[in-house]
Design a protein around this motif. Structure first.
Motif, mmCIF file in Angstrom:
data_model
loop_
_atom_site.group_PDB
_atom_site.id
_atom_site.type_symbol
_atom_site.label_atom_id
_atom_site.label_comp_id
_atom_site.label_asym_id
_atom_site.label_seq_id
_atom_site.Cartn_x
_atom_site.Cartn_y
_atom_site.Cartn_z
ATOM 1 N N ALA A 30 0.848 -1.188 0.000
ATOM 2 C CA ALA A 30 0.000 0.000 0.000
ATOM 3 C C ALA A 30 0.888 1.244 0.000
ATOM 4 C CB ALA A 30 -0.931 -0.004 1.210
ATOM 5 N N THR A 31 2.008 1.171 -0.714
ATOM 6 C CA THR A 31 3.000 2.248 -0.700
ATOM 7 C C THR A 31 2.692 3.361 -1.691
ATOM 8 O OG1 THR A 31 4.435 1.088 -2.279
ATOM 9 C CG2 THR A 31 4.813 0.676 0.068
ATOM 10 N N GLY A 32 1.587 3.260 -2.422
ATOM 11 C CA GLY A 32 1.180 4.335 -3.312
ATOM 12 C C GLY A 32 1.910 4.339 -4.636
ATOM 13 N N HIS A 33 2.178 5.538 -5.125
ATOM 14 C CA HIS A 33 2.754 5.706 -6.461
ATOM 15 C C HIS A 33 4.050 4.912 -6.659
ATOM 16 C CE1 HIS A 33 0.012 9.177 -6.967
ATOM 17 N NE2 HIS A 33 0.360 9.493 -5.730
ATOM 18 N N ASP A 34 4.835 4.767 -5.607
ATOM 19 C CA ASP A 34 6.162 4.161 -5.740
ATOM 20 C C ASP A 34 6.143 2.637 -5.835
ATOM 21 O OD1 ASP A 34 7.322 6.677 -5.599
ATOM 22 O OD2 ASP A 34 7.520 6.595 -3.411
ATOM 23 N N ILE A 35 5.038 2.017 -5.430
ATOM 24 C CA ILE A 35 4.909 0.542 -5.397
ATOM 25 C C ILE A 35 6.239 -0.132 -4.995
ATOM 26 C CG2 ILE A 35 2.899 0.161 -6.842
ATOM 27 C CD1 ILE A 35 4.676 -0.103 -9.284
ATOM 28 N N ASN A 36 6.726 0.224 -3.819
ATOM 29 C CA ASN A 36 8.048 -0.217 -3.389
ATOM 30 C C ASN A 36 8.214 -1.735 -3.342
ATOM 31 O OD1 ASN A 36 8.812 2.451 -3.093
ATOM 32 N ND2 ASN A 36 8.341 2.522 -0.915
ATOM 33 N N VAL A 37 7.209 -2.425 -2.814
ATOM 34 C CA VAL A 37 7.337 -3.880 -2.691
ATOM 35 C C VAL A 37 7.214 -4.541 -4.060
ATOM 36 C CG1 VAL A 37 6.476 -5.947 -1.542
ATOM 37 C CG2 VAL A 37 6.364 -3.739 -0.368
ATOM 38 N N VAL A 38 6.270 -4.076 -4.857
ATOM 39 C CA VAL A 38 6.097 -4.623 -6.203
ATOM 40 C C VAL A 38 7.376 -4.448 -7.015
ATOM 41 C CG1 VAL A 38 4.876 -4.322 -8.400
ATOM 42 C CG2 VAL A 38 3.597 -4.351 -6.250
ATOM 43 N N ARG A 39 8.009 -3.297 -6.905
ATOM 44 C CA ARG A 39 9.247 -3.045 -7.657
ATOM 45 C C ARG A 39 10.367 -3.990 -7.235
ATOM 46 N NH1 ARG A 39 7.964 -0.520 -12.306
ATOM 47 N NH2 ARG A 39 7.057 1.538 -11.995
ATOM 48 N N VAL A 40 10.427 -4.308 -5.954
ATOM 49 C CA VAL A 40 11.424 -5.264 -5.476
ATOM 50 C C VAL A 40 11.196 -6.626 -6.124
ATOM 51 C CG1 VAL A 40 12.155 -6.608 -3.474
ATOM 52 C CG2 VAL A 40 11.952 -4.136 -3.284
ATOM 53 N N VAL A 41 9.960 -7.094 -6.086
ATOM 54 C CA VAL A 41 9.645 -8.407 -6.669
ATOM 55 C C VAL A 41 9.917 -8.403 -8.165
ATOM 56 C CG1 VAL A 41 7.784 -10.061 -7.113
ATOM 57 C CG2 VAL A 41 7.966 -8.942 -4.867
ATOM 58 N N LEU A 77 1.469 -11.708 -2.423
ATOM 59 C CA LEU A 77 1.560 -10.248 -2.439
ATOM 60 C C LEU A 77 0.322 -9.633 -3.084
ATOM 61 C CD1 LEU A 77 3.126 -7.559 -2.083
ATOM 62 C CD2 LEU A 77 4.211 -8.039 -4.304
ATOM 63 N N TYR A 78 -0.352 -8.748 -2.330
ATOM 64 C CA TYR A 78 -1.520 -8.021 -2.822
ATOM 65 C C TYR A 78 -1.181 -6.540 -2.950
ATOM 66 C CZ TYR A 78 -4.520 -12.086 -2.029
ATOM 67 O OH TYR A 78 -5.090 -13.335 -2.090
ATOM 68 N N VAL A 79 -1.920 -5.854 -3.810
ATOM 69 C CA VAL A 79 -1.748 -4.409 -3.956
ATOM 70 C C VAL A 79 -3.054 -3.717 -3.611
ATOM 71 C CG1 VAL A 79 0.146 -4.416 -5.613
ATOM 72 C CG2 VAL A 79 -2.204 -4.639 -6.458
ATOM 73 N N ALA A 80 -2.938 -2.535 -2.979
ATOM 74 C CA ALA A 80 -4.123 -1.773 -2.578
ATOM 75 C C ALA A 80 -3.857 -0.285 -2.748
ATOM 76 C CB ALA A 80 -4.485 -2.083 -1.125
ATOM 77 N N GLY A 81 -4.934 0.475 -2.914
ATOM 78 C CA GLY A 81 -4.808 1.913 -3.064
ATOM 79 C C GLY A 81 -4.107 2.297 -4.356
ATOM 80 N N MET A 82 -3.334 3.366 -4.310
ATOM 81 C CA MET A 82 -2.654 3.829 -5.514
ATOM 82 C C MET A 82 -1.661 2.795 -6.026
ATOM 83 S SD MET A 82 -2.881 6.229 -7.610
ATOM 84 C CE MET A 82 -2.175 5.695 -9.155
ATOM 85 N N SER A 83 -1.183 1.918 -5.158
ATOM 86 C CA SER A 83 -0.292 0.838 -5.608
ATOM 87 C C SER A 83 -0.977 -0.051 -6.633
ATOM 88 C CB SER A 83 0.160 -0.015 -4.410
ATOM 89 O OG SER A 83 1.025 0.697 -3.572
ATOM 90 N N ALA A 84 -2.288 -0.226 -6.479
ATOM 91 C CA ALA A 84 -3.029 -1.066 -7.420
ATOM 92 C C ALA A 84 -3.011 -0.452 -8.816
ATOM 93 C CB ALA A 84 -4.459 -1.266 -6.929
ATOM 94 N N ASN A 85 -3.266 0.854 -8.894
ATOM 95 C CA ASN A 85 -3.255 1.507 -10.209
ATOM 96 C C ASN A 85 -1.850 1.605 -10.785
ATOM 97 O OD1 ASN A 85 -5.972 1.783 -10.443
ATOM 98 N ND2 ASN A 85 -6.048 3.969 -10.040
ATOM 99 N N ALA A 86 -0.867 1.884 -9.952
ATOM 100 C CA ALA A 86 0.499 1.974 -10.444
ATOM 101 C C ALA A 86 0.997 0.620 -10.947
ATOM 102 C CB ALA A 86 1.422 2.502 -9.347
ATOM 103 N N PRO A 114 -4.802 5.298 -14.044
ATOM 104 C CA PRO A 114 -4.416 6.701 -13.840
ATOM 105 C C PRO A 114 -4.392 7.077 -12.364
ATOM 106 C CG PRO A 114 -6.695 6.569 -14.533
ATOM 107 C CD PRO A 114 -6.168 5.156 -14.559
ATOM 108 N N ARG A 115 -3.749 8.188 -12.046
ATOM 109 C CA ARG A 115 -3.811 8.718 -10.691
ATOM 110 C C ARG A 115 -5.124 9.465 -10.526
ATOM 111 N NH1 ARG A 115 0.881 13.104 -10.009
ATOM 112 N NH2 ARG A 115 -0.037 13.081 -7.914
ATOM 113 N N MET A 116 -5.543 9.650 -9.247
ATOM 114 C CA MET A 116 -6.881 10.214 -9.036
ATOM 115 C C MET A 116 -6.883 11.592 -8.395
ATOM 116 S SD MET A 116 -5.929 8.087 -6.489
ATOM 117 C CE MET A 116 -6.646 6.517 -6.927
ATOM 118 N N GLY A 117 -5.763 12.080 -7.906
ATOM 119 C CA GLY A 117 -5.776 13.376 -7.257
ATOM 120 C C GLY A 117 -6.401 13.299 -5.873
ATOM 121 N N PRO A 118 -6.832 14.442 -5.312
ATOM 122 C CA PRO A 118 -7.274 14.485 -3.912
ATOM 123 C C PRO A 118 -8.705 14.007 -3.696
ATOM 124 C CG PRO A 118 -7.391 16.669 -4.832
ATOM 125 C CD PRO A 118 -6.813 15.788 -5.909
ATOM 126 N N ILE A 119 -9.046 12.868 -4.254
ATOM 127 C CA ILE A 119 -10.320 12.207 -3.968
ATOM 128 C C ILE A 119 -9.968 10.818 -3.460
ATOM 129 C CG2 ILE A 119 -10.586 11.457 -6.388
ATOM 130 C CD1 ILE A 119 -13.670 11.759 -5.883
#
Length: 264
Positions: A167-178, A219-228, A233-238
């Motif tokens: 759930a690291t958001g735009h950076d998808i830190n864990v996904v990038r490691v894998v 490994l699951y993805v949630a939040g902005m990590s899912a879209n990244a 697309p990103r969603m902005g402040p919603i």
């Protein structure tokens, strides 16, 4: 009674170490303390699973803290508003399907609710790697964020977990490691992380929920990590999609844990 600084320090060290030692073997490790991670952590902990969150920054809340450009208000749609109400956050009806809330109230309430439900939080901790067994993520490799930032040559520690949520958001830190360790093996159309697209709030809100899923065994993805991860697309402040994504991630992981004979 005169306060003893040694006693104060000893209490802090003992309590922290007790919690860390008891978190070496988890049902779920959540990386990232934004709204999606907090909702997922709250729901899983409430079900009785052993869940810990690792947040690389000192504070939790992700992008929700700052609202839009540090105007500390957030917007959600109707379903997202319902999630906030369930946590006791005050929500205002702005008409035409838009709802607003105070971002500080929303984040602080989510954090309080999650920790009271049993979520263990380790802030200022970075997940620098994962542990794997036969092409499955089975835990995290963690270090202090200041150690990572300073580039110090300090060996990390390992946490075992039956499932991990990125759930690291735009950076998808864990996904990038894998992705680096086992190229082409992600459960995406191309086998790799697609990267997020430009701002499109309506589509992003839909895809955030749709893309919340398992992306690699364990490994699951949630939040902005899912879209990244899946190229949304990103969603902005919603933030409704973030909240709903956290709820969906908890449901999926809970189902998987119960299938394995989980604690909850």
């Amino acid at each position: 009674m005169e306060l003893d600084e040694r006693r104060i320090s000893a209490v802090i060290v003992r309590r922290f170490m007790d919690r860390l030692l008891d978190s070496m073997d988890l049902d779920v490790a959540i990386v990232g303390g934004g709204p999606a991670g907090l909702v997922a952590g709250h729901n899983l902990a409430r079900e009785g699973f052993k869940v810990a969150m690792f947040e690389r920054k000192l504070s939790l809340g992700g992008g929700m803290w700052g609202g839009g450009m540090m105007f500390n208000q957030i917007v959600v749609q109707e379903e997202g508003a319902q999630v906030l109400r369930e946590f006791g956050v005050r929500v205002l009806d702005e008409g035409e399907g838009y709802y607003s809330a105070d971002s500080v109230e929303a984040v602080s309430t989510l954090i309080s609710s999650a920790t009271r439900a049993g979520l263990r939080v380790f802030n200022c901790v970075t997940a620098e790697d994962v542990t794997m067994r036969e092409d499955r993520v089975v835990g995290l490799v963690i270090t202090w964020t200041p150690v990572e930032m300073a580039g110090l040559h300090v060996d990390p520690l390992a946490i075992r977990s039956r499932f991990v949520i990125d759930a690291t958001g735009h950076d998808i830190n864990v996904v990038r490691v894998v992705e680096r360790k086992v190229p082409g093996k992600l459960m995406t159309p191309t086998g790799r992380a697609e990267g997020e697209k430009s701002l499109w709030s309506h589509r992003a809100e839909e895809l955030t929920l749709e893309n919340t899923r398992e992306v690699f065994p364990g490994l699951y993805v949630a939040g902005m990590s899912a879209n990244a991860t899946f190229g949304g697309p990103r969603m902005g402040p919603i933030f409704g999609g973030m909240l709903l994504s956290g709820r969906k991630a908890a449901q999926l992981v809970s189902r998987a844990l119960r299938g394995q004979g989980g604690r909850g």
